[in-house]
Design a protein around this motif. Structure first.
Motif: not given
Length: 600
Positions: A371-385
């Protein structure tokens, strides 16, 4: 736009012009199409099925008016077929169902000092007769009264007798029924249940020394029984005492009693008892923080801003749930978001973010580091856990929570979690419904040390504000769209006891003041597919109630939480519209679905 999630999880887009139109909320619009193949779910109960067959699910057209849903090639044994378009289908079929007669009684007696509705004599006789027959083995197994139900029901009766005001104590009918059944109940029920029903041997006045002498079977139960005596008397516990009990007994093992860490009747009595007594701040903090270190320290995302969204875990049964689409919008301009929840949760068993993501083909089994990686990804910026991965101990209680019937303290504390931390500013939003819980939620947020916090009374207790006009027949108490919170302040006068400068605020948001036409919130009525249809259509730029709801909540949250660039509310709203109308928000949602399967 047609979205194809193929077995290799690649995404291809077909121009909207090739898709026919359908009627959506009174307007013409392209229908949303979602097609995916592969695993329907990865729950433990499904794995044997998935080893035998793959499934292919096709959502060909979800039409709001007719809800025309085509499920093609759903190749599962008939006994296990589920309709993944409806929220109730996400209930784990391996969880035994509670006895409905007793569950209905729990809904009346396992609640607060002013909300409890005493049973009539007829109702009380029926419930106690059902309990006795179940204890004697005279009911079919699917109608048995579970240990969790016994614990919750008798805890409710005991607390009412010991601590509730006269109006919500036992009715004369309940007293006559208990007097009639008690001698045989004492001979038939296990000692742990007799203890819960009469812990000091004083409620019934005659008959049994079991309650006063009961201590539990081992060290874990001894601690729980000691705490439960105080709870059943209407009392409260300290922070360390509550944490100690929770850590002793969780995770709750499934299967036979030999593998159980604690008797379920005792734990269910403890959970519902604390809610009936209205938890103190120290008790809620214990529930909130008890398992923060369960899977190790939370990873820290290298982002300048992160907002945690605390929706009620039991979902929406009536209205559009917009938070997933809201996160895609806010991530477009640097406001990263973390959503968390479960696949299915009682008592409502409504539509959740996990159901929507699973239905669209996303990976809903992410670890906190993924989830941390997806939050940091400049093309995504959010995540669900999912709570399943982030807090296994708390997830183990899902089945018991159905048998408890009423919401335990965890229903409040689980909305205030930080499964991933941020290098920059941390903010939190949570929904509530019952007046009196807004301040405890804000207290828990402050305890987390975040920069800004916001609680919203949305429809169904969700955190989203609505554009609907306030009803002239609105119920008493705080109105829908009431907001309360705090944000960072540069004023020395706002310095709080923890040394952080915060500015408090509260207001009722009237969407009409910000240029929105009043509209009813779109209904979804437990349909996961319809919720997706509305959200995707809005992210494609289709104007209407769902679009307005997403824009209002994105801009208002940015403004109230003190986000950069949102000092002016109209500027904040325009920024949200641009994220949608440019196509950026939809692209981020699609990218999330794809990349959720690729993060390591």
């Amino acid at each position: 736009m047609k979205v194809l999630l193929n077995p290799d999880r690649t995404i291809s887009l077909i121009p909207p012009a090739t898709i026919p139109t359908v009627k959506l909320a009174g307007a013409r619009a392209h229908s949303a199409y979602v097609r995916f193949a592969g695993e329907r779910s990865r729950t433990k109960s499904d794995r044997p099925i998935l080893r035998r067959k793959r499934c292919r699910l096709t959502l060909k057209a979800v039409m709001v008016d007719s809800e025309a849903l085509a499920l093609d090639e759903l190749e599962f044994p008939e006994s296990r077929v589920r309709n993944p378009a409806i929220s109730t289908s996400y209930r784990n079929p391996d969880i035994p169902k509670p006895n409905q007669t007793v569950l209905e009684a729990q809904a009346r007696v396992c609640t607060g000092p002013t909300q409890t509705k005493p049973l009539t004599e007829e109702q009380a006789f029926k419930v106690l007769d059902t309990i006795l027959k179940s204890a004697k083995g005279e009911l079919k197994s699917e109608h048995n009264v579970s240990k969790a139900q016994l614990g919750a029901f008798f805890a409710g009766m005991t607390i009412r007798a010991n601590a509730f005001p006269e109006a919500t104590q036992w009715s004369e009918g309940e007293r006559r029924a208990m007097n009639a059944f008690w001698p045989e109940l004492v001979r038939t029920l296990p000692h742990d249940v007799i203890f819960i029903a009469d812990p000091e041997g004083s409620i019934m006045g005659v008959g049994s020394s079991v309650g006063p002498q009961y201590t539990g079977q081992d060290a874990r139960e001894m601690r729980l029984v000691g705490a439960l005596r105080e709870v059943l008397a209407g009392g409260h516990l300290g922070y360390e005492e509550v944490q100690g009990v929770l850590r002793d007994v969780l995770p709750l093992e499934s299967g036979d009693n030999k593998s159980a860490r604690v008797n379920e009747s005792l734990l269910s009595a403890f959970l519902i008892g604390q809610r009936m007594n209205r938890e103190t701040d120290r008790e809620l903090k214990a529930y909130c923080l008890a398992f923060d270190d369960e899977i190790g320290p939370p990873p820290v995302a290298d982002v300048g801003s992160l907002t945690y969204y605390g929706e009620p875990y039991d979902g929406n049964t009536r209205f559009f749930r917009s938070t997933l689409f809201l996160a895609a919008v806010r991530s477009c301009y640097g406001e990263s978001c973390l959503l968390h929840g479960v696949d299915w949760m009682p008592p409502k068993g409504g539509v959740t973010e996990e159901q929507m993501l699973q239905y669209m083909g996303a990976n809903t089994h992410l670890t906190t580091s993924q989830a941390k990686q997806l939050i940091e990804d400049e093309n995504v910026g959010f995540a669900y856990l999912s709570l399943r991965e982030a807090r296994p101990s708390l997830y183990s209680l899902v089945g018991m929570r159905e048998h408890i019937k009423k919401r335990p303290p965890l229903a409040t504390s689980e909305k205030v979690q930080q499964f991933v931390r941020a290098r920059g500013k941390e903010r939190m939003v949570a929904g509530f419904y019952h007046e009196g819980y807004e301040e405890p939620l804000l207290m828990l947020m402050r305890r987390r040390g975040i920069h800004a916090g916001l609680v919203v009374k949305g429809e169904e207790g969700a955190l989203s504000m609505t554009t609907k006009l306030k009803s002239a027949n609105a119920s008493k108490g705080l109105p829908v769209n009431y907001c309360s919170g705090f944000r960072s302040s540069i004023s020395a006068a706002a310095l709080e006891v923890d040394g952080v400068s915060r500015e408090a605020f509260n207001m009722e948001v009237n969407a009409k003041d910000y240029g929105f036409e009043p509209t009813d919130t779109p209904r979804t009525d437990r349909s996961v597919a319809k919720n997706i249809e509305l959200g995707v259509a809005a992210l494609r730029g289709e104007k209407g109630p769902a679009y307005d709801r997403i824009v209002l909540n994105a801009g208002m949250v940015d403004h109230l939480l003190g986000c950069d660039g949102a000092e002016d509310i109209f500027t904040a709203l325009d920024r949200a519209r641009e994220a949608i109308d440019s196509g950026k928000a939809l692209k981020r949602l699609l990218t999330y679905i794809q990349l959720s399967h690729k993060v390591q």
